[in-house]
Design an enzyme around this catalytic site. Structure first.
Site, PDB file in Angstrom:
ATOM      1  N   LYS A  66       0.033 -13.350   5.587  1.00 46.33           N
ATOM      2  CA  LYS A  66      -1.033 -13.038   6.550  1.00 46.33           C
ATOM      3  C   LYS A  66      -2.313 -13.856   6.337  1.00 46.33           C
ATOM      4  CE  LYS A  66       0.668  -8.442   7.722  1.00 46.33           C
ATOM      5  NZ  LYS A  66       0.395  -7.020   7.911  1.00 46.33           N
ATOM      6  N   ASN A  87      -1.812 -11.126  11.697  1.00 43.83           N
ATOM      7  CA  ASN A  87      -0.403 -10.700  11.756  1.00 43.83           C
ATOM      8  C   ASN A  87       0.260 -11.156  13.047  1.00 43.83           C
ATOM      9  OD1 ASN A  87      -1.601  -8.925  13.586  1.00 43.83           O
ATOM     10  ND2 ASN A  87      -0.010  -7.392  13.240  1.00 43.83           N
ATOM     11  N   ASP A 103      -2.891  -5.340  13.478  1.00 49.64           N
ATOM     12  CA  ASP A 103      -2.744  -4.209  12.549  1.00 49.64           C
ATOM     13  C   ASP A 103      -3.910  -3.234  12.710  1.00 49.64           C
ATOM     14  OD1 ASP A 103      -0.359  -4.926  11.257  1.00 49.64           O
ATOM     15  OD2 ASP A 103      -1.400  -6.180   9.786  1.00 49.64           O
ATOM     16  N   GLY A 126      -5.313  -4.188  -0.426  1.00 49.85           N
ATOM     17  CA  GLY A 126      -4.604  -5.382   0.017  1.00 49.85           C
ATOM     18  C   GLY A 126      -4.912  -5.669   1.485  1.00 49.85           C
ATOM     19  N   TYR A 217       6.639   2.609   5.535  1.00 56.42           N
ATOM     20  CA  TYR A 217       7.761   3.269   6.194  1.00 56.42           C
ATOM     21  C   TYR A 217       8.989   3.117   5.330  1.00 56.42           C
ATOM     22  CZ  TYR A 217       8.641  -1.353   8.451  1.00 56.42           C
ATOM     23  OH  TYR A 217       8.845  -2.675   8.729  1.00 56.42           O
TER      24      TYR A 217
HETATM   25  P1  NAP Z   1      -0.624  -5.809  -0.485  1.00 59.69           P
HETATM   26  O1  NAP Z   1      -1.675  -6.713   0.092  1.00 59.69           O
HETATM   27  O2  NAP Z   1       0.401  -6.382  -1.401  1.00 59.69           O
HETATM   28  O3  NAP Z   1      -1.383  -4.592  -1.231  1.00 59.69           O
HETATM   29  C1  NAP Z   1      -0.659  -3.662  -1.960  1.00 59.69           C
HETATM   30  C2  NAP Z   1      -1.560  -2.508  -2.376  1.00 59.69           C
HETATM   31  O4  NAP Z   1      -0.736  -1.506  -2.977  1.00 59.69           O
HETATM   32  C3  NAP Z   1      -2.619  -2.883  -3.408  1.00 59.69           C
HETATM   33  O5  NAP Z   1      -3.797  -2.149  -3.146  1.00 59.69           O
HETATM   34  C4  NAP Z   1      -1.961  -2.412  -4.722  1.00 59.69           C
HETATM   35  O6  NAP Z   1      -2.883  -2.080  -5.736  1.00 59.69           O
HETATM   36  C5  NAP Z   1      -1.259  -1.163  -4.254  1.00 59.69           C
HETATM   37  N1  NAP Z   1      -0.152  -0.754  -5.125  1.00 59.69           N
HETATM   38  C6  NAP Z   1       1.052  -1.369  -5.255  1.00 59.69           C
HETATM   39  N2  NAP Z   1       1.819  -0.685  -6.123  1.00 59.69           N
HETATM   40  C7  NAP Z   1       1.089   0.385  -6.537  1.00 59.69           C
HETATM   41  C8  NAP Z   1       1.340   1.460  -7.435  1.00 59.69           C
HETATM   42  N3  NAP Z   1       2.498   1.587  -8.080  1.00 59.69           N
HETATM   43  N4  NAP Z   1       0.359   2.381  -7.616  1.00 59.69           N
HETATM   44  C9  NAP Z   1      -0.817   2.289  -6.964  1.00 59.69           C
HETATM   45  N5  NAP Z   1      -1.117   1.272  -6.098  1.00 59.69           N
HETATM   46  C10 NAP Z   1      -0.171   0.336  -5.888  1.00 59.69           C
HETATM   47  O7  NAP Z   1       0.197  -5.106   0.684  1.00 59.69           O
HETATM   48  P2  NAP Z   1      -0.231  -4.749   2.173  1.00 59.69           P
HETATM   49  O8  NAP Z   1       0.098  -5.871   3.090  1.00 59.69           O
HETATM   50  O9  NAP Z   1      -1.641  -4.237   2.183  1.00 59.69           O
HETATM   51  O10 NAP Z   1       0.805  -3.578   2.505  1.00 59.69           O
HETATM   52  C11 NAP Z   1       0.745  -2.325   1.821  1.00 59.69           C
HETATM   53  C12 NAP Z   1       1.845  -1.405   2.354  1.00 59.69           C
HETATM   54  O11 NAP Z   1       1.629  -1.128   3.744  1.00 59.69           O
HETATM   55  C13 NAP Z   1       3.239  -2.001   2.251  1.00 59.69           C
HETATM   56  O12 NAP Z   1       4.129  -0.986   1.878  1.00 59.69           O
HETATM   57  C14 NAP Z   1       3.555  -2.470   3.652  1.00 59.69           C
HETATM   58  O13 NAP Z   1       4.937  -2.451   3.926  1.00 59.69           O
HETATM   59  C15 NAP Z   1       2.801  -1.431   4.471  1.00 59.69           C
HETATM   60  N6  NAP Z   1       2.389  -1.952   5.791  1.00 59.69           N
HETATM   61  C16 NAP Z   1       2.834  -1.284   6.889  1.00 59.69           C
HETATM   62  C17 NAP Z   1       2.434  -1.713   8.142  1.00 59.69           C
HETATM   63  C18 NAP Z   1       2.910  -0.978   9.352  1.00 59.69           C
HETATM   64  O14 NAP Z   1       2.782  -1.492  10.459  1.00 59.69           O
HETATM   65  N7  NAP Z   1       3.440   0.222   9.196  1.00 59.69           N
HETATM   66  C19 NAP Z   1       1.586  -2.836   8.293  1.00 59.69           C
HETATM   67  C20 NAP Z   1       1.152  -3.480   7.140  1.00 59.69           C
HETATM   68  C21 NAP Z   1       1.563  -3.028   5.891  1.00 59.69           C
HETATM   69  P3  NAP Z   1      -3.438  -3.201  -6.790  1.00 59.69           P
HETATM   70  O15 NAP Z   1      -4.540  -3.932  -6.076  1.00 59.69           O
HETATM   71  O16 NAP Z   1      -3.912  -2.374  -7.917  1.00 59.69           O
HETATM   72  O17 NAP Z   1      -2.263  -4.083  -7.130  1.00 59.69           O
END
Ligand code: NAP
Length: 274
Positions: A66, A87, A103, A126, A217
């Site tokens: 992204k 996105n 998003d 993130g 999800y």
């Molecule tokens: P990202 O940029 O990789 O960020 C991941 C986040 O999760 C960070 O804040 C990370 O914390 C935290 N994290 C990961 N493992 C963890 C754990 N075990 N305990 C606590 N915190 C944890 O990912 P993203 O793009 O923001 O996406 C995050 C989630 O949202 C994903 O599951 C993705 O599939 C989902 N998502 C869904 C949609 C939708 O349309 N439904 C859209 C976008 C994203 P740290 O900074 O401490 O590593």
């Protein structure tokens, strides 16, 4: 043949092809096709630049591209620039690439109500947390709080977007999980209390929010949504958010009104929810 797709690495799990192809079929847009585009980071720029000439009108962008998508675009919306991620890419006939972030409005659409005046807590720091915090701030939330496992990242997000980082989850009207916690189905991951603990929460605390949104999800419920539903809290799940952002991208590329219910059904058919 007009083509659309989703760029990611990995992208095999994505439900976007099912959602968009269902919409294209429903609207009888013959010849249109939406496909997975698995592209590793080192090939992202060259592949993406080749998509327009290859007949693509647009592409969604997911993990981990992204930021790179925004960086390579010739033009970008104010939302994408402020969030720092895109996105949705649109490929114009003159070869120019435009970046958008659906998003953020997708979250608000999936919420189904205005967050104006609400105190909102975003978990995570993130890309999706940035979009959520930006959207809630723009839509008039009275305060946007951000908590993250790594506090420095929450502080950086907060100072970039003018919201407030907190050392531990606080009470709020709206809770939005933007971490990856809960990605695995319950039986294959941490127990529900362990998963909540990774979010800095305990079961009873979840019941104190008025609305709970989980961007994750997974098959069935996530631990956070299970805890919220068990306590009667209205919830929005990650598939609703996925469909809402996809519908906005679809409208941008095709100019057609997206058949939301068809898209929602296609998203849920994959995990047997309908
Ligand atoms: P990202 O940029 O990789 O960020 C991941 C986040 O999760 C960070 O804040 C990370 O914390 C935290 N994290 C990961 N493992 C963890 C754990 N075990 N305990 C606590 N915190 C944890 O990912 P993203 O793009 O923001 O996406 C995050 C989630 O949202 C994903 O599951 C993705 O599939 C989902 N998502 C869904 C949609 C939708 O349309 N439904 C859209 C976008 C994203 P740290 O900074 O401490 O590593």
């Amino acid at each position: 043949m007009p083509r659309l797709g989703v760029l990611g690495w990995p992208v095999a799990h994505s439900r976007s092809p099912a959602i968009h192809n269902a919409a294209l079929a429903h609207l009888a847009m013959e010849g249109w096709r939406y496909q997975r585009l698995p592209v590793p980071p080192e090939l992202f720029e060259a592949t993406t630049r080749a998509l327009g000439p290859a007949g693509f009108l647009g592409a969604n962008v997911t993990i981990p591209h992204k930021h790179a998508a925004l960086a390579l675009a010739d033009t970008a919306s104010e939302a994408a620039l402020e969030i720092g991620a895109a996105n949705t890419l649109t490929f114009a006939a003159d070869g120019k690439i435009a970046a958008e972030n659906t998003d953020a409005p997708g979250l608000i659409a999936a919420l189904g109500r205005s967050p104006r005046g609400m105190r909102a807590l975003v978990l995570g720091a993130g890309g999706s947390a940035r979009a959520a915090a930006w959207a809630l701030r723009e839509e008039g939330a009275s305060e946007v709080l951000v908590w993250n496992r790594t506090p420095e990242r929450a502080q950086a997000l907060a100072s970039d977007l003018g919201v407030r980082a907190v050392a531990a989850p606080e009470a709020a009207d709206l809770l939005v999980n933007c971490t990856a916690v809960g990605l695995e189905p319950l039986e294959r991951s941490a127990t529900e209390p362990e998963a909540l603990n990774q979010l800095g929460l305990v079961f009873d605390q979840v019941g104190e929010y008025s609305y709970v949104v989980d961007l994750v999800y997974s098959e069935g419920s996530t631990p956070l949504l299970a805890a919220a539903r068990a306590q009667g809290v209205p919830t929005v799940d990650g598939l609703d958010v996925l469909v809402a952002q996809g519908a906005l991208s679809f409208e941008l590329w095709t100019g057609r009104e997206p058949p939301i219910e068809v898209m929602r059904r296609a998203a849920r058919e994959q995990d047997g929810s309908v």
